[in-house]
Design a protein around this motif. Sequence first.
Motif, PDB file in Angstrom:
ATOM      1  N   THR A 193       0.815  -1.208   0.000  1.00 17.95           N
ATOM      2  CA  THR A 193       0.000   0.000   0.000  1.00 17.95           C
ATOM      3  C   THR A 193       0.853   1.265   0.000  1.00 17.95           C
ATOM      4  O   THR A 193       0.313   2.374  -0.128  1.00 17.95           O
ATOM      5  CB  THR A 193      -0.912   0.043   1.237  1.00 17.95           C
ATOM      6  OG1 THR A 193      -0.104   0.131   2.434  1.00 17.95           O
ATOM      7  CG2 THR A 193      -1.772  -1.205   1.319  1.00 17.95           C
ATOM      8  N   SER A 199       0.958   7.358  -5.879  1.00 16.65           N
ATOM      9  CA  SER A 199       1.123   6.850  -7.228  1.00 16.65           C
ATOM     10  C   SER A 199       2.609   6.851  -7.568  1.00 16.65           C
ATOM     11  O   SER A 199       3.322   7.824  -7.291  1.00 16.65           O
ATOM     12  CB  SER A 199       0.356   7.731  -8.222  1.00 16.65           C
ATOM     13  OG  SER A 199       0.535   7.260  -9.554  1.00 16.65           O
ATOM     14  N   THR A 249      -0.686   2.435  -8.317  1.00 20.50           N
ATOM     15  CA  THR A 249      -1.544   3.446  -7.709  1.00 20.50           C
ATOM     16  C   THR A 249      -2.260   2.854  -6.506  1.00 20.50           C
ATOM     17  O   THR A 249      -2.751   1.723  -6.554  1.00 20.50           O
ATOM     18  CB  THR A 249      -2.584   3.960  -8.720  1.00 20.50           C
ATOM     19  OG1 THR A 249      -1.914   4.502  -9.852  1.00 20.50           O
ATOM     20  CG2 THR A 249      -3.459   5.038  -8.096  1.00 20.50           C
ATOM     21  N   ASN A 250      -2.311   3.606  -5.409  1.00 18.03           N
ATOM     22  CA  ASN A 250      -3.086   3.257  -4.224  1.00 18.03           C
ATOM     23  C   ASN A 250      -3.937   4.459  -3.823  1.00 18.03           C
ATOM     24  O   ASN A 250      -3.421   5.568  -3.673  1.00 18.03           O
ATOM     25  CB  ASN A 250      -2.170   2.897  -3.048  1.00 18.03           C
ATOM     26  CG  ASN A 250      -1.424   1.593  -3.262  1.00 18.03           C
ATOM     27  OD1 ASN A 250      -1.976   0.517  -3.093  1.00 18.03           O
ATOM     28  ND2 ASN A 250      -0.160   1.692  -3.634  1.00 18.03           N
ATOM     29  N   HIS A 276      -9.992   0.568  -0.002  1.00 24.09           N
ATOM     30  CA  HIS A 276      -8.663   0.748  -0.597  1.00 24.09           C
ATOM     31  C   HIS A 276      -8.653   0.195  -2.020  1.00 24.09           C
ATOM     32  O   HIS A 276      -8.964  -0.975  -2.252  1.00 24.09           O
ATOM     33  CB  HIS A 276      -7.596   0.052   0.240  1.00 24.09           C
ATOM     34  CG  HIS A 276      -6.225   0.171  -0.346  1.00 24.09           C
ATOM     35  ND1 HIS A 276      -5.584  -0.875  -0.968  1.00 24.09           N
ATOM     36  CD2 HIS A 276      -5.372   1.221  -0.431  1.00 24.09           C
ATOM     37  CE1 HIS A 276      -4.404  -0.476  -1.395  1.00 24.09           C
ATOM     38  NE2 HIS A 276      -4.255   0.784  -1.089  1.00 24.09           N
ATOM     39  N   ARG A 284      -6.287  -0.316  -5.470  1.00 32.57           N
ATOM     40  CA  ARG A 284      -4.917  -0.333  -6.000  1.00 32.57           C
ATOM     41  C   ARG A 284      -4.953  -0.811  -7.449  1.00 32.57           C
ATOM     42  O   ARG A 284      -5.805  -1.629  -7.837  1.00 32.57           O
ATOM     43  CB  ARG A 284      -3.984  -1.203  -5.167  1.00 32.57           C
ATOM     44  CG  ARG A 284      -4.327  -2.675  -5.116  1.00 32.57           C
ATOM     45  CD  ARG A 284      -3.314  -3.433  -4.246  1.00 32.57           C
ATOM     46  NE  ARG A 284      -3.710  -4.810  -4.010  1.00 32.57           N
ATOM     47  CZ  ARG A 284      -3.363  -5.832  -4.783  1.00 32.57           C
ATOM     48  NH1 ARG A 284      -2.612  -5.612  -5.859  1.00 32.57           N
ATOM     49  NH2 ARG A 284      -3.753  -7.053  -4.504  1.00 32.57           N
ATOM     50  N   SER A 290      -2.330  -1.736 -10.992  1.00 33.00           N
ATOM     51  CA  SER A 290      -1.020  -2.019 -11.564  1.00 33.00           C
ATOM     52  C   SER A 290      -1.148  -1.977 -13.075  1.00 33.00           C
ATOM     53  O   SER A 290      -2.029  -2.630 -13.653  1.00 33.00           O
ATOM     54  CB  SER A 290      -0.520  -3.397 -11.115  1.00 33.00           C
ATOM     55  OG  SER A 290       0.674  -3.750 -11.782  1.00 33.00           O
TER      56      SER A 290
END
Length: 635
Positions: free
Chosen positions: A83, A523, A544-545, A562, A564, A566
Amino acid sequence: MRVRYTISARYRIRFVLSKIALFLLSAVPMLLPAQSSEFQEEMIVVSSRIETPLRTVGTAVSIITAEDIQLRGYNSMAEVLRTQPGIGISNNGGAGKPTTVRIRGEESYRTLVMIDGIKFADPSGTQVGPTFEHLISTNRIERIEILRGAQGFIYGADAGGVINILTRTGAGPVEGEANIGFGKFNTQKLDGAVSGGNNEGDFFISVSDLSSDGYNSRTSDTNLMDDDGYENTTLHTKLGWEPTDNFRLQLVARNTDANNKFDSCGFPTTNDCTGSISQTLFKLSGNYEAGKFTHLLSMGVTDVQRSNLWAGVNSFMTEGNIRHAEYMGSVKLSAISTLVYGADLNKEHVVSNSGNNLERNQTGSYLEYQSQVGENSFLTAGARYDDNDDFGKHTSVRISAAQFKDLDDRSTLKYRASYGTGFRAPSLSEMAYNTGSLAFPPATDTSVIEESSTGFDVGIEYTRVSGLYVGATYFNQKIENEIFFDLVSFSGYLQSFGTNLSRGIELIVEYPITSQWTVLGNSTTNDTENREGLQRIRRPRQLTNIGIRFSSPNNRFRLLAHYRASKGSVDELYGIGRIPLNDYHILDISTVYALSETLETYGRLENVTDEDYQEVIGFRSAGLSAYGGIRIRFR
């Protein structure tokens, strides 16, 4: 060519910094929440191993709090770490499977993990790196500090990033906590801790047990198609004794026993594979403060035993140990300057059933000068000298600088920069493989030498007393003479006499909209090149989180959503070549509800949208998964 590269890099940095500054200056006015009159100086130890105010640190540092760890609730420490900015994860199919944690695109074995001052490393492994797959998360972790980049020279020349994990220190009356968790794949997690202390001594003892049936992790297993389960039992103890106000004696001991089922092993290949590992860590340290001086003397031991069963037959065993001794001191030279210094000895020993019985010593000494330059500027400069039995003498350096300006609205603008170098000697296992019976040309014709690393970063940060934080960092680092395994002919370990590059930008925002709602995110854009000028495998170009955190007015209910993502990652498959990995987007939702001061429930949904993705070609990932449990505190 080197001069042209230096000049172009200089102008590129100036361009990036100008864009970052414009971004911050334009974003800040729109993000200002209500002011707060409370301010408390945050201290960290990960940058220079002594307590340092965070705002004076010139290196790139991230912090994960105990509250955040509990709210996220992940079973694996790697899931907690992913994270954070600049950190990418590759997992080979679920709990207990090989897990790589890359900081700014560098390999896991270049990352140093410390747990209460103990180096968490596996000397029985090929590159003596941390076994992240066996590092499970518990509720009694107080804090995690992450140093990003190749600026960890004070820990060792090969520290290309540092993860410092601190458990709670016992204080006050005896108290404890128990956790009972369960979830998909028949996952069960039991952990508990007890602690206490007074002015003379303290104790902290925790035990964790995690088991999961897992799932068929490898796509190539189309015959046995069994679940690849995992079991882990970890005991952690920290004892402290303070006979005087300025002397502390501390003992930390940790033991992990883990068993893992996996696919595709042996000759001929079978999918009935079991691996076991027993890892014991031990460190005794004494810390003494005398006026302007501090002294820390420590001795540590790491023992690891590893074995594999192929179709029920014991086929591979290896044992590794590390003996580590260190002295570290500091002296306050004046009100504005400090000197940190030390020396260490590292003894490695590896024994395997193939007949290898190897050992090596490495001694090191280091010195760092820290000083305030002007009213709001800080500078550190240090060097480390290492002498390796096999690869001789090497010098590593680090320079960092920070400058901050207190603005009229009780906010702070900070500029920082750091530069560091290092080296990594080939491991005993890498050297032994190339001289063993399984190796053949071109590996047997290769005499591996040490790798070298160089890295720098520049950043700008805006902080407001209300909790708003906006930061951006440009990083650039390279590895020369990288050692890698021959995946074309499987001859052994080869060495690239080119350069592997990793450069990019990290953006971080934490914005408390109100006292109950907070938006947080980061990011990382990472442009990588291997020795052939191609993108390095399993390094996403974009990570990106984004999180939205809520807490009720009485803080009894907390929620975190949350997200995220890729993007732009590639892998490589023997006989086929490079294969693009699909981009993926994952949403996790976690909640905690306190029924009373001593009892709380928690729940977690992972991969809410049931995304089908791979982080490593040929290995499945878990789909939608639900977990929950209760925590009981007693005093």
